[in-house]
Design a protein around this motif. Structure first.
Motif, PDB file in Angstrom:
ATOM      1  N   ILE A  29       0.834  -1.210   0.000  1.00 52.28           N
ATOM      2  CA  ILE A  29       0.000   0.000   0.000  1.00 52.28           C
ATOM      3  C   ILE A  29       0.864   1.254   0.000  1.00 52.28           C
ATOM      4  CG2 ILE A  29      -1.968  -1.043   1.236  1.00 52.28           C
ATOM      5  CD1 ILE A  29      -0.834   0.330   3.802  1.00 52.28           C
ATOM      6  N   ASN A  30       0.203   2.385  -0.222  1.00 53.32           N
ATOM      7  CA  ASN A  30       0.769   3.711   0.024  1.00 53.32           C
ATOM      8  C   ASN A  30      -0.069   4.299   1.153  1.00 53.32           C
ATOM      9  OD1 ASN A  30       2.082   6.146  -0.072  1.00 53.32           O
ATOM     10  ND2 ASN A  30       1.002   6.882  -1.899  1.00 53.32           N
ATOM     11  N   PRO A  31       0.343   4.100   2.418  1.00 52.98           N
ATOM     12  CA  PRO A  31      -0.530   4.429   3.553  1.00 52.98           C
ATOM     13  C   PRO A  31      -0.746   5.930   3.738  1.00 52.98           C
ATOM     14  CG  PRO A  31       1.658   3.910   4.340  1.00 52.98           C
ATOM     15  CD  PRO A  31       1.665   3.630   2.866  1.00 52.98           C
ATOM     16  N   GLN A  32      -1.830   6.258   4.389  1.00 59.51           N
ATOM     17  CA  GLN A  32      -2.157   7.646   4.702  1.00 59.51           C
ATOM     18  C   GLN A  32      -1.573   8.003   6.069  1.00 59.51           C
ATOM     19  OE1 GLN A  32      -6.416   7.584   4.578  1.00 59.51           O
ATOM     20  NE2 GLN A  32      -6.515   7.117   2.385  1.00 59.51           N
ATOM     21  N   PHE A  33      -0.710   8.998   6.106  1.00 53.19           N
ATOM     22  CA  PHE A  33      -0.100   9.452   7.361  1.00 53.19           C
ATOM     23  C   PHE A  33      -1.102  10.304   8.134  1.00 53.19           C
ATOM     24  CE2 PHE A  33       2.284  12.845   9.589  1.00 53.19           C
ATOM     25  CZ  PHE A  33       2.919  12.055  10.540  1.00 53.19           C
ATOM     26  N   VAL A  34      -1.247  10.031   9.438  1.00 54.18           N
ATOM     27  CA  VAL A  34      -2.190  10.772  10.271  1.00 54.18           C
ATOM     28  C   VAL A  34      -1.448  11.753  11.177  1.00 54.18           C
ATOM     29  CG1 VAL A  34      -4.009  10.622  12.016  1.00 54.18           C
ATOM     30  CG2 VAL A  34      -3.838   8.860  10.238  1.00 54.18           C
ATOM     31  N   SER A  35      -0.547  11.226  12.008  1.00 54.61           N
ATOM     32  CA  SER A  35       0.223  12.085  12.902  1.00 54.61           C
ATOM     33  C   SER A  35       1.405  11.314  13.465  1.00 54.61           C
ATOM     34  CB  SER A  35      -0.648  12.611  14.058  1.00 54.61           C
ATOM     35  OG  SER A  35      -1.073  11.532  14.890  1.00 54.61           O
ATOM     36  N   GLY A  36       2.329  12.046  14.085  1.00 58.71           N
ATOM     37  CA  GLY A  36       3.491  11.419  14.688  1.00 58.71           C
ATOM     38  C   GLY A  36       3.829  12.072  16.010  1.00 58.71           C
ATOM     39  N   SER A  37       4.450  11.296  16.905  1.00 57.91           N
ATOM     40  CA  SER A  37       4.793  11.810  18.228  1.00 57.91           C
ATOM     41  C   SER A  37       6.185  11.349  18.616  1.00 57.91           C
ATOM     42  CB  SER A  37       3.775  11.331  19.262  1.00 57.91           C
ATOM     43  OG  SER A  37       4.118  11.774  20.564  1.00 57.91           O
ATOM     44  N   TYR A  38       6.973  12.250  19.198  1.00 58.95           N
ATOM     45  CA  TYR A  38       8.352  11.969  19.566  1.00 58.95           C
ATOM     46  C   TYR A  38       8.456  11.565  21.038  1.00 58.95           C
ATOM     47  CZ  TYR A  38      13.321  12.769  20.565  1.00 58.95           C
ATOM     48  OH  TYR A  38      14.619  12.629  20.963  1.00 58.95           O
ATOM     49  N   CYS A  39       9.199  10.488  21.308  1.00 57.95           N
ATOM     50  CA  CYS A  39       9.465  10.040  22.682  1.00 57.95           C
ATOM     51  C   CYS A  39      10.936  10.317  22.975  1.00 57.95           C
ATOM     52  CB  CYS A  39       9.155   8.552  22.844  1.00 57.95           C
ATOM     53  SG  CYS A  39       9.556   7.898  24.468  1.00 57.95           S
ATOM     54  N   SER A  40      11.207  11.338  23.800  1.00 58.55           N
ATOM     55  CA  SER A  40      12.577  11.774  24.040  1.00 58.55           C
ATOM     56  C   SER A  40      13.389  10.759  24.843  1.00 58.55           C
ATOM     57  CB  SER A  40      12.574  13.123  24.783  1.00 58.55           C
ATOM     58  OG  SER A  40      11.887  13.009  26.023  1.00 58.55           O
ATOM     59  N   THR A  41      12.748  10.003  25.721  1.00 54.32           N
ATOM     60  CA  THR A  41      13.491   9.061  26.563  1.00 54.32           C
ATOM     61  C   THR A  41      14.071   7.916  25.749  1.00 54.32           C
ATOM     62  OG1 THR A  41      11.447   7.866  27.085  1.00 54.32           O
ATOM     63  CG2 THR A  41      12.139   9.614  28.619  1.00 54.32           C
ATOM     64  N   GLN A  42      13.418   7.539  24.679  1.00 51.48           N
ATOM     65  CA  GLN A  42      13.890   6.429  23.854  1.00 51.48           C
ATOM     66  C   GLN A  42      14.380   6.883  22.484  1.00 51.48           C
ATOM     67  OE1 GLN A  42      10.950   3.319  23.661  1.00 51.48           O
ATOM     68  NE2 GLN A  42      10.734   3.203  25.867  1.00 51.48           N
ATOM     69  N   GLN A  43      14.279   8.172  22.228  1.00 53.80           N
ATOM     70  CA  GLN A  43      14.652   8.727  20.928  1.00 53.80           C
ATOM     71  C   GLN A  43      13.962   7.976  19.800  1.00 53.80           C
ATOM     72  OE1 GLN A  43      18.855   9.446  20.335  1.00 53.80           O
ATOM     73  NE2 GLN A  43      18.727  11.236  21.652  1.00 53.80           N
ATOM     74  N   GLU A  44      12.668   7.818  19.967  1.00 54.35           N
ATOM     75  CA  GLU A  44      11.858   7.133  18.967  1.00 54.35           C
ATOM     76  C   GLU A  44      10.662   8.005  18.590  1.00 54.35           C
ATOM     77  OE1 GLU A  44      12.677   2.434  20.070  1.00 54.35           O
ATOM     78  OE2 GLU A  44      10.745   3.341  20.557  1.00 54.35           O
ATOM     79  N   VAL A  45      10.139   7.743  17.404  1.00 54.89           N
ATOM     80  CA  VAL A  45       8.933   8.407  16.926  1.00 54.89           C
ATOM     81  C   VAL A  45       7.892   7.350  16.593  1.00 54.89           C
ATOM     82  CG1 VAL A  45       7.912   9.701  15.007  1.00 54.89           C
ATOM     83  CG2 VAL A  45      10.036  10.491  16.051  1.00 54.89           C
ATOM     84  N   ASP A  46       6.697   7.534  17.117  1.00 52.98           N
ATOM     85  CA  ASP A  46       5.570   6.679  16.756  1.00 52.98           C
ATOM     86  C   ASP A  46       4.710   7.438  15.752  1.00 52.98           C
ATOM     87  OD1 ASP A  46       6.268   4.563  18.369  1.00 52.98           O
ATOM     88  OD2 ASP A  46       5.070   5.234  20.070  1.00 52.98           O
ATOM     89  N   ALA A  47       4.543   6.855  14.577  1.00 48.70           N
ATOM     90  CA  ALA A  47       3.763   7.493  13.518  1.00 48.70           C
ATOM     91  C   ALA A  47       2.514   6.669  13.224  1.00 48.70           C
ATOM     92  CB  ALA A  47       4.608   7.642  12.259  1.00 48.70           C
ATOM     93  N   LEU A  48       1.377   7.343  13.200  1.00 46.27           N
ATOM     94  CA  LEU A  48       0.105   6.665  12.962  1.00 46.27           C
ATOM     95  C   LEU A  48      -0.248   6.744  11.478  1.00 46.27           C
ATOM     96  CD1 LEU A  48      -2.416   5.286  14.211  1.00 46.27           C
ATOM     97  CD2 LEU A  48      -3.417   7.574  14.452  1.00 46.27           C
ATOM     98  N   PHE A  49      -0.553   5.592  10.902  1.00 40.02           N
ATOM     99  CA  PHE A  49      -0.938   5.499   9.491  1.00 40.02           C
ATOM    100  C   PHE A  49      -2.289   4.795   9.370  1.00 40.02           C
ATOM    101  CE2 PHE A  49       3.647   5.906   9.261  1.00 40.02           C
ATOM    102  CZ  PHE A  49       3.855   6.715   8.149  1.00 40.02           C
ATOM    103  N   VAL A  50      -2.931   4.993   8.217  1.00 38.43           N
ATOM    104  CA  VAL A  50      -4.184   4.300   7.908  1.00 38.43           C
ATOM    105  C   VAL A  50      -4.017   3.566   6.587  1.00 38.43           C
ATOM    106  CG1 VAL A  50      -6.653   4.525   7.413  1.00 38.43           C
ATOM    107  CG2 VAL A  50      -5.586   6.014   9.111  1.00 38.43           C
TER     108      VAL A  50
END
Length: 217
Positions: A29-50
């Motif tokens: 697929i070519n997913p639809q990006f919804v939003s993303g959030s940064y976690c500073s303690t783990q230096q990770e980003v969680d991105a929500l797709f549909v």
């Protein structure tokens, strides 16, 4: 390489790739990006797709981990995951339904990244396959087959040389998945799966051959 707008549009990050398949329906697929959030303690980003597919439309989260030296966030996981369906050859499933059930569960464990658990599951599925196959070949020896260690069953009851040699080696690798010290250090779970699949294929050929010869006397 691409850019992603996160934290409500307050930050832009560089990401290695965007997801190109849905982990739920397992379709490209070519997913639809919804939003993303940064976690500073783990230096990770969680991105929500549909997922854009009409038959799916499920949301999933892509987790990216930051590589400080390169300044890029690399795709780490896609969750939740729905393991791909595994098809078990009907002729083999008829002989050993328990093999089919355990093999499918082991495959699902591997899909979830549980390699240590998956290896034990593949080993267990193989034992059911071999013993059920031998019981089908020697119904008068059922009790003896069930009581013996699977290695002895292979040596004593499997007459098809192709099945015997492949099953024997699959058991060797399967035992490595359950023991503290590995004997076959240059082999892994992929080799175990391959040997099981070859064993299954030889059993299928034998079953089909016997049926055709019986039907065409």
């Amino acid at each position: 390489m691409g850019k992603m707008l996160i934290n409500g549009g307050k930050a832009i990050i560089n990401v290695s790739v965007f997801p190109d398949f849905c982990p739920i329906c397992n379709v490209g697929i070519n997913p639809q990006f919804v939003s993303g959030s940064y976690c500073s303690t783990q230096q990770e980003v969680d991105a929500l797709f549909v997922c854009p597919k009409v038959t799916c439309k499920k949301m999933f989260i892509a987790t990216y981990r930051h590589e400080t030296m390169k300044g890029v966030y690399y795709l780490k996981t896609l969750l939740p995951r729905t393991p791909k369906a595994v098809e078990i050859i009907p002729e083999v499933k008829d002989i050993s339904p328990r093999f089919a059930e355990i093999f499918i569960q082991a495959t699902q464990a591997e899909e979830y990244g549980l390699d240590e658990v998956a290896g034990v599951g593949y080993r267990k599925s193989l034992e059911y396959l071999i013993k059920d196959y031998c019981v089908a070949q020697h119904p008068d020896k059922e009790d003896d087959v069930k009581k013996r260690p699977v290695a002895q069953v292979i040596e004593g009851f499997v007459t098809n040389e192709n099945i015997k040699q492949c099953a024997k080696r699959a058991i060797w690798l399967g035992n490595d998945e359950t023991h503290y010290v590995r004997k076959w250090v240059d082999k892994d779970i992929k080799d175990l799966k391959l040997l099981i699949q070859i064993t299954v294929s030889w059993i299928q050929q034998e079953v089909i051959t016997k049926k055709l010869l019986k039907d065409m006397q």
